[in-house]
Design an enzyme around this catalytic site. Structure first.
Site, PDB file in Angstrom:
ATOM      1  N   PRO A 107      25.865 -48.934  17.411  1.00  0.00           N
ATOM      2  CA  PRO A 107      24.652 -49.655  17.206  1.00  0.00           C
ATOM      3  C   PRO A 107      24.482 -50.029  15.882  1.00  0.00           C
ATOM      4  O   PRO A 107      24.716 -49.418  14.932  1.00  0.00           O
ATOM      5  CB  PRO A 107      23.453 -48.578  17.633  1.00  0.00           C
ATOM      6  N   GLY A 111      21.602 -46.506  11.358  1.00  0.00           N
ATOM      7  CA  GLY A 111      21.832 -45.423  10.616  1.00  0.00           C
ATOM      8  C   GLY A 111      23.362 -44.714  10.766  1.00  0.00           C
ATOM      9  O   GLY A 111      23.382 -43.567  10.277  1.00  0.00           O
ATOM     10  N   LEU A 112      23.924 -45.397  11.599  1.00  0.00           N
ATOM     11  CA  LEU A 112      25.220 -44.670  11.949  1.00  0.00           C
ATOM     12  C   LEU A 112      26.467 -45.154  11.211  1.00  0.00           C
ATOM     13  O   LEU A 112      27.379 -44.813  11.728  1.00  0.00           O
ATOM     14  CB  LEU A 112      25.377 -44.819  13.697  1.00  0.00           C
ATOM     15  N   ALA A 116      29.868 -50.187   7.708  1.00  0.00           N
ATOM     16  CA  ALA A 116      31.125 -49.497   7.048  1.00  0.00           C
ATOM     17  C   ALA A 116      32.188 -49.007   7.975  1.00  0.00           C
ATOM     18  O   ALA A 116      33.449 -49.370   7.424  1.00  0.00           O
ATOM     19  CB  ALA A 116      30.765 -48.162   6.170  1.00  0.00           C
ATOM     20  N   ASP A 158      29.379 -43.566   3.589  1.00  0.00           N
ATOM     21  CA  ASP A 158      29.552 -44.245   4.790  1.00  0.00           C
ATOM     22  C   ASP A 158      31.155 -44.744   4.751  1.00  0.00           C
ATOM     23  O   ASP A 158      31.710 -44.565   5.962  1.00  0.00           O
ATOM     24  CB  ASP A 158      28.750 -45.490   5.053  1.00  0.00           C
TER      25      ASP A 158
HETATM   26  O1  PMV Z   1      22.959 -47.427   5.986  1.00  0.00           O
HETATM   27  P1  PMV Z   1      22.614 -46.214   6.596  1.00  0.00           P
HETATM   28  O2  PMV Z   1      21.460 -46.063   7.419  1.00  0.00           O
HETATM   29  O3  PMV Z   1      23.904 -45.502   7.457  1.00  0.00           O
HETATM   30  O4  PMV Z   1      22.381 -44.718   5.504  1.00  0.00           O
HETATM   31  C1  PMV Z   1      23.030 -45.045   4.176  1.00  0.00           C
HETATM   32  C2  PMV Z   1      22.729 -43.711   3.589  1.00  0.00           C
HETATM   33  C3  PMV Z   1      21.720 -43.733   2.366  1.00  0.00           C
HETATM   34  O5  PMV Z   1      22.039 -42.435   1.685  1.00  0.00           O
HETATM   35  C4  PMV Z   1      20.596 -44.082   2.593  1.00  0.00           C
HETATM   36  C5  PMV Z   1      22.327 -44.826   1.215  1.00  0.00           C
HETATM   37  C6  PMV Z   1      23.834 -44.552   0.628  1.00  0.00           C
HETATM   38  O6  PMV Z   1      24.326 -45.419  -0.038  1.00  0.00           O
HETATM   39  O7  PMV Z   1      23.912 -43.284   0.515  1.00  0.00           O
END
Ligand code: PMV
Length: 328
Positions: A107, A111-112, A116, A158
């Site tokens: 999704p 945040g998953l 990346a 990521d």
């Molecule tokens: O983009 P997300 O939601 O998968 O999260 C990234 C993680 C953070 O710590 C918020 C940003 C980072 O670059 O580490």
């Protein structure tokens, strides 16, 4: 001939946001995947098409044009054009055109680590198509380019986990530490389905921490202590204590205002249904929460998340990072 690669999604078990400022985070690769299939084009253009959401762009002389899709198509696919171009440049093939097909089950914007994983699979598939070797360090460094387009201050977590897989204690610009996985474990994800921008959430935390040096120091110190203790706990296989540390981590994330009412509701529901612990994962502001639970409570936690309005997913931590093949 086609280059093909598969890269995993991730969940951050502890330490998101604070990792941007140099503290430790613990992150796991999970078995939801992005697949990239790359073939050559003779016109020097890079065309990226995604099957879900269905959209496509073309990229010529540094200009990205939306061919099909919605408002956020360019924001989503342009970084992929740049990583593909950077991969070609890495091999002195900058004039080469590419057709890139992305089929991702991850999704987007919750945040998953979808962006990346898409970048990492694209880079690995492109290198495979060119029949060139690319070690894992080179893949994650090339993928950093697209993450930097998404927000100005990415920690690199990521693309590192999507490239390497497994379980890692990660610090920005420091050598990462692999955490040996005796056996894989399940993670319960609760998705609020509310998408948000990682960049906006990272900026929000930055503004908040800039308000007071002492506050910043205290918060980062607590974050570091949570992740360090969590690392030891994980190495000893003590999931109950690990869960408590996840709960503490969620409180810290609430303090920097990246949780939401929906996330808090899902976190609470998971804990009440028997989870060892639960917290938001990733940038927050919507997106997903995660819970670790004893096996016998897995079903009740999944139900509790659904009853609280979330979409539950049950995933496994996976050892493998990105893998690629040449399709003939
Ligand atoms: O983009 P997300 O939601 O998968 O999260 C990234 C993680 C953070 O710590 C918020 C940003 C980072 O670059 O580490």
């Amino acid at each position: 001939m086609k280059g093909f690669a598969v890269a995993p999604a991730k969940v951050i078990l502890t330490g998101e946001h604070f990792v941007v400022y140099g503290t430790t985070a613990i992150v796991a690769a999970v078995n939801i995947h992005s697949k990239a299939t790359v073939s050559q084009r003779s016109d020097g253009t890079i065309v990226v098409s995604s099957s879900s959401p269905r959209c496509s762009v073309s990229f010529t002389d540094g200009y990205c044009e939306v061919l099909q899709g919605r408002r956020n198509t360019r924001a989503m696919l342009e970084p992929i054009c740049h990583v593909a171009r950077a991969t070609l440049e890495h091999f002195d093939k900058e004039k080469q055109g590419l057709d890139i097909q992305i089929d991702s089950a991850i999704p987007v914007g919750v945040g998953l680590g979808s962006s990346a994983a898409v970048a990492v699979s694209t880079i690995a598939a492109t290198a495979k198509l060119l029949r060139r070797g690319l070690d894992r360090d080179a893949i994650r460094h090339l993928a950093f380019k697209s993450e930097s387009m998404i927000h100005n201050f990415p920690s690199g977590i990521d693309q590192t986990i999507s490239t390497l897989g497994g379980l890692i204690a990660y610090r920005r610009r420091r050598p990462f530490q692999r955490i040996p996985l005796k056996r894989t474990f399940q993670v319960i994800i609760g998705d609020t389905r509310r998408t948000r921008s990682t960049g906006a959430m990272v900026s929000k935390v930055k503004t908040l921490l800039a308000k007071g040096r002492r506050l910043k120091r205290q918060i980062l110190r607590s974050a570091e202590r949570i992740s360090r203790t969590a690392l030891t706990t994980l190495q000893h296989g003590d999931m109950r204590q690990f869960g408590e540390l996840m709960n503490l981590n969620h409180e810290l994330l609430r303090q920097v205002r990246v949780s939401t009412r929906e996330l808090d509701r899902l976190v609470l529901a998971a804990r009440e249904a028997g989870a060892f612990g639960a917290k938001l994962t990733g940038a927050g502001g919507g997106g997903c929460m995660i819970a670790l639970a004893p096996f016998r409570y897995t079903e009740s936690v999944l139900h509790a998340i659904r009853d609280a309005g979330g979409t539950p997913h049950l995933v496994n931590v996976q050892r493998e990072g990105v893998e690629s093949w040449l399709l003939i």
